[in-house]
Scaffold this motif. Structure first.
Motif, PDB file in Angstrom:
ATOM      1  N   GLN A  15       7.220   2.367   8.146  1.00 24.47           N
ATOM      2  CA  GLN A  15       6.253   2.507   7.077  1.00 24.47           C
ATOM      3  C   GLN A  15       6.970   2.711   5.741  1.00 24.47           C
ATOM      4  O   GLN A  15       8.005   3.387   5.671  1.00 24.47           O
ATOM      5  CB  GLN A  15       5.334   3.712   7.300  1.00 24.47           C
ATOM      6  CG  GLN A  15       4.495   3.666   8.556  1.00 24.47           C
ATOM      7  CD  GLN A  15       3.568   4.865   8.638  1.00 24.47           C
ATOM      8  OE1 GLN A  15       2.628   5.000   7.864  1.00 24.47           O
ATOM      9  NE2 GLN A  15       3.833   5.753   9.579  1.00 24.47           N
ATOM     10  N   LYS A  32      -1.089  -0.640   5.934  1.00 20.10           N
ATOM     11  CA  LYS A  32      -1.391  -0.079   7.259  1.00 20.10           C
ATOM     12  C   LYS A  32      -2.519   0.940   7.169  1.00 20.10           C
ATOM     13  O   LYS A  32      -3.407   0.964   7.999  1.00 20.10           O
ATOM     14  CB  LYS A  32      -0.134   0.573   7.844  1.00 20.10           C
ATOM     15  CG  LYS A  32       0.933  -0.412   8.279  1.00 20.10           C
ATOM     16  CD  LYS A  32       2.017   0.293   9.084  1.00 20.10           C
ATOM     17  CE  LYS A  32       2.899  -0.693   9.811  1.00 20.10           C
ATOM     18  NZ  LYS A  32       3.873  -0.043  10.714  1.00 20.10           N
ATOM     19  N   ASP A  64       3.602  -2.034   5.538  1.00 15.83           N
ATOM     20  CA  ASP A  64       4.537  -2.545   6.540  1.00 15.83           C
ATOM     21  C   ASP A  64       5.766  -3.070   5.794  1.00 15.83           C
ATOM     22  O   ASP A  64       5.656  -4.004   4.995  1.00 15.83           O
ATOM     23  CB  ASP A  64       3.883  -3.674   7.338  1.00 15.83           C
ATOM     24  CG  ASP A  64       4.743  -4.154   8.496  1.00 15.83           C
ATOM     25  OD1 ASP A  64       5.982  -4.118   8.379  1.00 15.83           O
ATOM     26  OD2 ASP A  64       4.165  -4.585   9.508  1.00 15.83           O
TER      27      ASP A  64
END
Length: 305
Positions: free
Chosen positions: A36, A57, A50
């Motif tokens: 992340q 995300k 991402d």
């Protein structure tokens, strides 16, 4: 942007269509597993992207103001300071665990020793809060606003630079001042440690090195232009940019100064990436340039239309 370090070409950008009404000012931070990229925008949203694709995300939308300081990311938690006076603690799924309301806006990143989280505010205060519960441990008043990030030393000392032109060393157990040094003007950002010295720049364009023990000698260098970003320790050099559009490589051992002219004003802290030094000028011909350790440009990043 995600940029190829070898070629300077774009991998992806987020969002695909830029909006001048919602810029990104905070520094993006990767989670330890690289899955992340955490970054907050002026649109009051904290994003998890991402790193491979740039796709969102999750989004945290409970803050009430812009994100200026970057998030502190640990193995299990995200500590994100917001201009709405709050430090938000999220798990890695973006779920709020607790929030702590300070006296004023938080512009700098927080730091942690695993027990407490430490940060400063524009209200001239430094806070220590429990990393697990968000309960206040102590608060200390200083002589000026804290715009940048504190730095943690190995001796349980928290070093903080202020808009009053002072660098403080605070005891992490109680917040009491155990060390202080005066510079010549206000400090925009946080000090940097290399284990031997503390380095900090001020708005008069002067960089200081203060020994962390009694055996060393302090030194300083006059540069051209205000120093807004933190210095970077890169091998034997201190790398520092100025508002006048200059990048300086200062040898730690012999104090020699190698100036490099960069198009645009340098507000952001330079970043080391392998053998490269990344510089992001404002108002230059390119939003980012990659230099080698001697200061030669390897590539400029020019976003595609």
């Amino acid at each position: 942007y995600a940029v190829d370090l070898k070629t300077g070409l774009q991998f992806w950008r987020f969002p695909d269509k830029a909006s001048t009404a919602n810029p990104f000012f905070a520094t993006p931070e990767l989670t330890s597993d690289g899955s992340q990229l955490i970054v907050g925008g002026f649109d009051k949203k904290l994003y998890s992207l991402d790193p491979k694709t740039g796709k969102s995300k999750w989004q945290f939308t409970q803050a009430h103001d812009k994100w200026i300081g970057g998030a502190l990311v640990t193995d299990k938690m995200i500590y994100a300071p917001n201009a709405d006076y709050n430090l938000y603690a999220l798990n890695l799924q973006g779920i709020l665990q607790w929030s702590f309301q300070a006296d004023q806006a938080i512009w700098g990143n927080a730091v942690t020793d695993g027990t407490n989280v430490y940060f400063g505010t524009l209200g001239k205060k430094v806070y220590a809060v429990d990393a697990s519960t968000g309960k206040q441990v102590w608060v200390q008043n200083l002589d000026g606003a804290i715009l940048g990030s504190p730095a943690l030393g190995k001796d349980q000392t928290l070093y903080v630079g202020t808009y009053g032109g002072t660098v403080y060393g605070l005891n992490t157990s109680n917040g009491q001042s155990v060390w202080s040094k005066q510079v010549t003007s206000w400090i925009w950002t946080g000090p940097i440690l290399d284990g031997t010295n503390l380095y900090v720049g001020d708005a008069n364009g002067k960089i200081f090195a203060f020994p962390l023990s009694g055996s060393g000698q302090p030194w300083s260098q006059d540069l051209s232009g205000s120093i807004i970003g933190s210095p970077l320790v890169n091998g034997d050099n201190i790398v520092v940019g100025t508002e006048a559009g200059n990048l300086y490589l200062i040898n730690i051992k012999d104090k020699s100064v190698h100036p490099i002219s960069v198009g645009g004003k340098i507000y952001a802290t330079p970043v080391a990436a392998g053998d490269l030094i990344l510089v992001a000028p404002t108002g230059g011909t390119s939003p980012m340039e990659a230099l080698d350790k001697s200061g030669a440009v390897k590539w400029p990043f020019n976003p595609p239309k």
